[in-house]
Design a protein around this motif. Structure first.
Motif, PDB file in Angstrom:
ATOM      1  N   GLY A 269      18.224   3.559  28.922  1.00 24.63           N
ATOM      2  CA  GLY A 269      19.662   3.591  28.693  1.00 24.63           C
ATOM      3  C   GLY A 269      20.479   3.403  29.954  1.00 24.63           C
ATOM      4  N   HIS A 270      19.888   2.759  30.949  1.00 22.11           N
ATOM      5  CA  HIS A 270      20.561   2.600  32.242  1.00 22.11           C
ATOM      6  C   HIS A 270      21.218   1.227  32.345  1.00 22.11           C
ATOM      7  CE1 HIS A 270      21.405   2.863  36.483  1.00 22.11           C
ATOM      8  NE2 HIS A 270      20.632   1.830  36.754  1.00 22.11           N
ATOM      9  N   ARG A 271      22.485   1.227  32.770  1.00 26.73           N
ATOM     10  CA  ARG A 271      23.182  -0.027  33.050  1.00 26.73           C
ATOM     11  C   ARG A 271      23.381  -0.122  34.554  1.00 26.73           C
ATOM     12  NH1 ARG A 271      25.398  -3.457  29.984  1.00 26.73           N
ATOM     13  NH2 ARG A 271      27.028  -3.887  31.505  1.00 26.73           N
ATOM     14  N   MET A 272      22.747  -1.118  35.154  1.00 29.78           N
ATOM     15  CA  MET A 272      22.805  -1.266  36.594  1.00 29.78           C
ATOM     16  C   MET A 272      24.232  -1.466  37.092  1.00 29.78           C
ATOM     17  SD  MET A 272      19.370  -3.502  37.374  1.00 29.78           S
ATOM     18  CE  MET A 272      19.572  -3.380  39.147  1.00 29.78           C
ATOM     19  N   THR A 273      25.042  -2.152  36.285  1.00 29.39           N
ATOM     20  CA  THR A 273      26.419  -2.427  36.717  1.00 29.39           C
ATOM     21  C   THR A 273      27.286  -1.172  36.757  1.00 29.39           C
ATOM     22  OG1 THR A 273      26.882  -3.089  34.431  1.00 29.39           O
ATOM     23  CG2 THR A 273      26.449  -4.847  36.024  1.00 29.39           C
ATOM     24  N   ASP A 274      26.822  -0.108  36.113  1.00 27.92           N
ATOM     25  CA  ASP A 274      27.559   1.155  36.142  1.00 27.92           C
ATOM     26  C   ASP A 274      27.013   2.134  37.179  1.00 27.92           C
ATOM     27  OD1 ASP A 274      29.126   0.264  34.041  1.00 27.92           O
ATOM     28  OD2 ASP A 274      27.807   1.119  32.513  1.00 27.92           O
ATOM     29  N   CYS A 275      25.938   1.761  37.836  1.00 31.83           N
ATOM     30  CA  CYS A 275      25.240   2.644  38.765  1.00 31.83           C
ATOM     31  C   CYS A 275      25.826   2.506  40.171  1.00 31.83           C
ATOM     32  CB  CYS A 275      23.759   2.295  38.779  1.00 31.83           C
ATOM     33  SG  CYS A 275      22.785   3.213  39.982  1.00 31.83           S
ATOM     34  N   PRO A 276      26.104   3.609  40.855  1.00 27.93           N
ATOM     35  CA  PRO A 276      26.696   3.535  42.191  1.00 27.93           C
ATOM     36  C   PRO A 276      25.872   2.742  43.201  1.00 27.93           C
ATOM     37  CG  PRO A 276      26.811   5.782  41.351  1.00 27.93           C
ATOM     38  CD  PRO A 276      25.952   5.000  40.400  1.00 27.93           C
ATOM     39  N   ILE A 277      24.550   2.753  43.040  1.00 30.09           N
ATOM     40  CA  ILE A 277      23.701   2.014  43.980  1.00 30.09           C
ATOM     41  C   ILE A 277      23.252   0.673  43.408  1.00 30.09           C
ATOM     42  CG2 ILE A 277      21.469   2.019  45.186  1.00 30.09           C
ATOM     43  CD1 ILE A 277      21.838   4.960  45.745  1.00 30.09           C
ATOM     44  N   CYS A 278      22.764   0.678  42.179  1.00 30.07           N
ATOM     45  CA  CYS A 278      22.276  -0.577  41.588  1.00 30.07           C
ATOM     46  C   CYS A 278      23.355  -1.656  41.530  1.00 30.07           C
ATOM     47  CB  CYS A 278      21.741  -0.329  40.183  1.00 30.07           C
ATOM     48  SG  CYS A 278      20.220   0.625  40.109  1.00 30.07           S
ATOM     49  N   SER A 279      24.593  -1.260  41.260  1.00 27.56           N
ATOM     50  CA  SER A 279      25.675  -2.235  41.123  1.00 27.56           C
ATOM     51  C   SER A 279      25.943  -2.978  42.427  1.00 27.56           C
ATOM     52  CB  SER A 279      26.953  -1.537  40.661  1.00 27.56           C
ATOM     53  OG  SER A 279      27.342  -0.537  41.583  1.00 27.56           O
ATOM     54  N   VAL A 280      25.620  -2.344  43.546  1.00 24.12           N
ATOM     55  CA  VAL A 280      25.875  -2.960  44.857  1.00 24.12           C
ATOM     56  C   VAL A 280      24.594  -3.470  45.498  1.00 24.12           C
ATOM     57  CG1 VAL A 280      26.846  -2.584  47.160  1.00 24.12           C
ATOM     58  CG2 VAL A 280      27.810  -1.374  45.195  1.00 24.12           C
ATOM     59  N   TYR A 281      23.524  -2.702  45.381  1.00 26.75           N
ATOM     60  CA  TYR A 281      22.299  -3.015  46.113  1.00 26.75           C
ATOM     61  C   TYR A 281      21.109  -3.307  45.196  1.00 26.75           C
ATOM     62  CZ  TYR A 281      25.095  -0.808  49.770  1.00 26.75           C
ATOM     63  OH  TYR A 281      26.099  -0.486  50.645  1.00 26.75           O
ATOM     64  N   GLY A 282      21.361  -3.465  43.902  1.00 24.54           N
ATOM     65  CA  GLY A 282      20.273  -3.668  42.964  1.00 24.54           C
ATOM     66  C   GLY A 282      19.599  -5.014  43.089  1.00 24.54           C
ATOM     67  N   ARG A 283      18.389  -5.112  42.553  1.00 30.86           N
ATOM     68  CA  ARG A 283      17.627  -6.355  42.555  1.00 30.86           C
ATOM     69  C   ARG A 283      18.404  -7.416  41.775  1.00 30.86           C
ATOM     70  NH1 ARG A 283      12.327  -7.475  43.674  1.00 30.86           N
ATOM     71  NH2 ARG A 283      11.914  -5.246  44.018  1.00 30.86           N
ATOM     72  N   ARG A 284      18.623  -8.534  42.370  1.00 32.21           N
ATOM     73  CA  ARG A 284      19.483  -9.570  41.772  1.00 32.21           C
ATOM     74  C   ARG A 284      18.954 -10.061  40.435  1.00 32.21           C
ATOM     75  NH1 ARG A 284      21.133 -13.431  46.954  1.00 32.21           N
ATOM     76  NH2 ARG A 284      22.337 -11.844  48.095  1.00 32.21           N
ATOM     77  N   SER A 285      17.646 -10.215  40.326  1.00 34.65           N
ATOM     78  CA  SER A 285      17.083 -10.721  39.071  1.00 34.65           C
ATOM     79  C   SER A 285      17.355  -9.754  37.924  1.00 34.65           C
ATOM     80  CB  SER A 285      15.578 -10.952  39.219  1.00 34.65           C
ATOM     81  OG  SER A 285      14.911  -9.738  39.547  1.00 34.65           O
ATOM     82  N   LEU A 286      17.333  -8.455  38.190  1.00 37.71           N
ATOM     83  CA  LEU A 286      17.606  -7.473  37.148  1.00 37.71           C
ATOM     84  C   LEU A 286      19.085  -7.455  36.794  1.00 37.71           C
ATOM     85  CD1 LEU A 286      15.364  -4.471  38.312  1.00 37.71           C
ATOM     86  CD2 LEU A 286      14.872  -6.200  36.557  1.00 37.71           C
ATOM     87  N   LEU A 287      19.940  -7.593  37.783  1.00 35.30           N
ATOM     88  CA  LEU A 287      21.373  -7.659  37.518  1.00 35.30           C
ATOM     89  C   LEU A 287      21.734  -8.888  36.699  1.00 35.30           C
ATOM     90  CD1 LEU A 287      22.717  -6.493  40.998  1.00 35.30           C
ATOM     91  CD2 LEU A 287      23.210  -5.365  38.806  1.00 35.30           C
ATOM     92  N   LYS A 288      21.152 -10.017  37.029  1.00 37.96           N
ATOM     93  CA  LYS A 288      21.406 -11.248  36.272  1.00 37.96           C
ATOM     94  C   LYS A 288      20.940 -11.116  34.833  1.00 37.96           C
ATOM     95  CE  LYS A 288      21.237 -14.532  40.137  1.00 37.96           C
ATOM     96  NZ  LYS A 288      20.478 -15.651  40.750  1.00 37.96           N
ATOM     97  N   LEU A 289      19.772 -10.498  34.663  1.00 34.53           N
ATOM     98  CA  LEU A 289      19.239 -10.312  33.310  1.00 34.53           C
ATOM     99  C   LEU A 289      20.149  -9.416  32.490  1.00 34.53           C
ATOM    100  CD1 LEU A 289      16.766 -10.896  31.503  1.00 34.53           C
ATOM    101  CD2 LEU A 289      15.762  -8.773  32.353  1.00 34.53           C
ATOM    102  N   GLU A 290      20.709  -8.389  33.115  1.00 36.72           N
ATOM    103  CA  GLU A 290      21.592  -7.476  32.398  1.00 36.72           C
ATOM    104  C   GLU A 290      22.898  -8.151  32.025  1.00 36.72           C
ATOM    105  OE1 GLU A 290      23.933  -3.762  34.026  1.00 36.72           O
ATOM    106  OE2 GLU A 290      21.897  -3.140  33.509  1.00 36.72           O
ATOM    107  N   ASN A 291      23.364  -9.067  32.849  1.00 33.47           N
ATOM    108  CA  ASN A 291      24.656  -9.705  32.629  1.00 33.47           C
ATOM    109  C   ASN A 291      24.601 -10.930  31.725  1.00 33.47           C
ATOM    110  OD1 ASN A 291      26.181  -7.920  34.214  1.00 33.47           O
ATOM    111  ND2 ASN A 291      25.581  -8.981  36.106  1.00 33.47           N
ATOM    112  N   LYS A 292      23.412 -11.263  31.251  1.00 35.15           N
ATOM    113  CA  LYS A 292      23.294 -12.424  30.356  1.00 35.15           C
ATOM    114  C   LYS A 292      23.973 -12.162  29.017  1.00 35.15           C
ATOM    115  CE  LYS A 292      19.235 -14.932  31.974  1.00 35.15           C
ATOM    116  NZ  LYS A 292      17.874 -15.396  31.632  1.00 35.15           N
TER     117      LYS A 292
END
Length: 215
Positions: free
Chosen positions: A192-215
């Motif tokens: 149930g985690h959204r990287m874009t809402d995470c204080p660290i993942c949203s800025v420093y998260g793995r790009r491939s995971l961020l792209k996958l979430e934003n599809k």
């Protein structure tokens, strides 16, 4: 963004959120910490802290624990799971500590890891939290977050530990591993985690995971 900038940014966020970090397992000395960490395998810290008072009420000393029937230990720690193997390990490591180490938990990597039921991660927790020796115990939270933050490949915990030790200053390890655990539980859970809402993942998260979430 350079690797050094990422490390500095992550450290700054963790320091802001968790300027002080309590040890999550209740204990009074290295021996009770060792037993509590052993019990925490595949069990929550909350459950361990609910169970250990009943065990300490019987004894919190290795010279007495070694004399208890393994069935008695097993019945007390049953809620933690894996009670047959854990109870046998607690009884035998207590015997070894009492008879071979003068009743004192050894402040030595090889001796700790040679104890029944004590692997590298458990030894790392005891060395860092009981003795203040720089160590970086890697649990499931740290392993998961190191991959999400592109600090490690996530292939295995051995690789993750080595990668994190290279990335962060040695003097920060003991506090940092607790900060990451607390952060993972509060802000960066497995489900149930959204990287874009995470204080660290949203800025420093793995790009491939961020792209996958934003599809």
């Amino acid at each position: 963004m350079t690797k050094a900038e990422k490390i500095a940014g992550i450290s700054r966020i963790l320091d802001d959120l968790y300027p002080t970090v309590p040890i999550p397992l209740d204990h009074t000395d290295p021996y009770t910490l060792l037993v509590a960490v052993l019990l925490s395998a595949q069990c929550t810290d909350v459950r361990v802290n609910q169970v250990t008072p009943s065990l300490w009420a019987v004894t919190d000393r290795p010279e007495v624990m070694k004399t208890l029937p393994v069935e008695e230990i097993r019945e007390i720690i049953r809620p933690c799971g894996l009670s047959p193997s854990k109870s046998a390990a607690i009884k035998e490591l207590s015997r070894i500590i009492d008879e071979e180490h003068g009743g004192v938990v050894p402040q030595d990597w090889a001796a700790l890891e040679a104890l029944p039921g004590v692997g590298h991660k458990t030894a790392s927790v005891v060395m860092s939290q009981a003795f203040g020796v720089p160590a970086f115990p890697v649990d499931t939270h740290i392993h998961r977050l190191a991959y999400r933050w592109a600090l490690s490949t996530g292939k295995n915990v051995v690789r993750t530990e080595a990668d994190l030790k290279r990335a962060f200053p040695r003097e920060s390890w003991n506090k940092l591993h607790l900060q990451i655990i607390f952060f993972g539980r509060e802000y960066c859970p497995a489900r149930g985690h959204r990287m874009t809402d995470c204080p660290i993942c949203s800025v420093y998260g793995r790009r491939s995971l961020l792209k996958l979430e934003n599809k």
